[in-house]
Write an enzyme that holds these catalytic residues in place. Structure first.
Site, PDB file in Angstrom:
ATOM      1  CB  CYS A  95      -0.981  -0.019   1.169  1.00 49.76           C
ATOM      2  SG  CYS A  95      -0.228  -0.079   2.812  1.00 49.76           S
ATOM      3  CD1 TRP A  96       1.549   6.789   2.019  1.00 49.30           C
ATOM      4  CD2 TRP A  96       1.618   6.769  -0.210  1.00 49.30           C
ATOM      5  NE1 TRP A  96       2.213   7.927   1.621  1.00 49.30           N
ATOM      6  CE2 TRP A  96       2.271   7.932   0.252  1.00 49.30           C
ATOM      7  CE3 TRP A  96       1.537   6.533  -1.577  1.00 49.30           C
ATOM      8  CZ2 TRP A  96       2.840   8.864  -0.617  1.00 49.30           C
ATOM      9  CZ3 TRP A  96       2.104   7.461  -2.441  1.00 49.30           C
ATOM     10  CH2 TRP A  96       2.745   8.612  -1.966  1.00 49.30           C
TER      11      TRP A  96
END
Length: 259
Positions: A95-96
């Protein structure tokens, strides 16, 4: 017994069944690991909703709503994308920042029994790796730069060299831009700067440093995209091969290739 969840900060050293980006579609569109697929655990609207709750109400309410949305989206992915995956399926998930979004999907998949790896630091780790590669990779190659005015057939010559098996860096193709005073590639927006740089790294990794790279002379920018400083420096120091063509032939070429 659930399969363990592995965490790695150097995923490029291993191979995976699939690379899964669980960020929202807008984040994925800006840039992503080449070849990754997008299975968002929160879409753009849901991510905005949870963020608003976090700022305007309180973190607990935001996490409760986020958990509900994430659970629904993961359930849908299980019923569709993961339905036919075999026992030896081994995805890499990011993810981020390598936080809750990737952990949520990794936990569920590991409970099913699949071996799952999560990218420590998420997309930010990948992006830092891209920047490091662009500082060193361009310096490992020698370049032959095709120079000449617009209409002299430099791009066509590059394509011919590529068909003959030469290593060709087609910056205009990667940037979706003609790279000249006559402008952009019609009907096709330029990629983001980050996506452009990701593509450059993948191209360099496929090449042999012992062989020269042919490239068309460009400025430090192709449209709105900037060449990485290490690449621009290498090109300015490279040998130039001048392409000369009579004015009449240049005019024919411009009419043929620039509608």
């Amino acid at each position: 017994m659930a399969a363990p969840i592995h965490v790695t900060a150097e995923p490029w050293l291993h191979t995976y069944s699939e690379i899964i980006d669980v960020r929202s579609p807008a984040e994925f569109a800006e840039d992503h690991w080449p070849g990754a697929i997008n299975l968002p655990v929160l879409d753009d609207a849901e991510r905005a909703e949870v963020g608003t709750l976090y700022k305007q109400v309180d973190p607990f309410t935001a996490r409760k709503r986020g958990a509900s949305l994430v659970a629904q989206n993961i359930a849908r992915h299980l019923q569709t994308h993961f339905a036919d995956k075999s026992r030896d399926y081994h995805p890499l998930i990011y993810c981020w920042r390598g936080g809750q979004r990737s952990a949520s999907l990794a936990l569920v998949l590991s409970q099913v029994g699949w071996q799952v790896t999560v990218l420590q630091g998420g997309y930010k780790t990948y992006r830092a790796w891209v920047r490091r590669q662009l500082q060193s990779l361009p310096q490992e190659f020698t370049y032959r730069v095709l120079c000449g005015p617009t209409g002299s057939g430099k791009t066509q010559l590059l394509h011919h060299l590529q068909r003959q098996g030469s290593q060709v860096l087609d910056l205009e193709k990667l940037a979706h831009h003609r790279g000249s005073v006559l402008g952009a590639e019609w009907g096709m927006p330029q990629p983001t700067q980050k996506s452009f740089e990701s593509q450059l790294v993948q191209v360099f990794l496929q090449w042999d440093p012992a062989k020269p790279v042919w490239v068309e002379a460009e400025s430090a920018k192709v449209g709105q995209l900037h060449l990485p400083p290490a690449l621009w420096q290498a090109l300015t120091q490279a040998d130039c091969v001048e392409v000369r063509l009579p004015l009449e032939e240049r005019v024919k070429g411009i009419i043929a290739h620039y509608p």
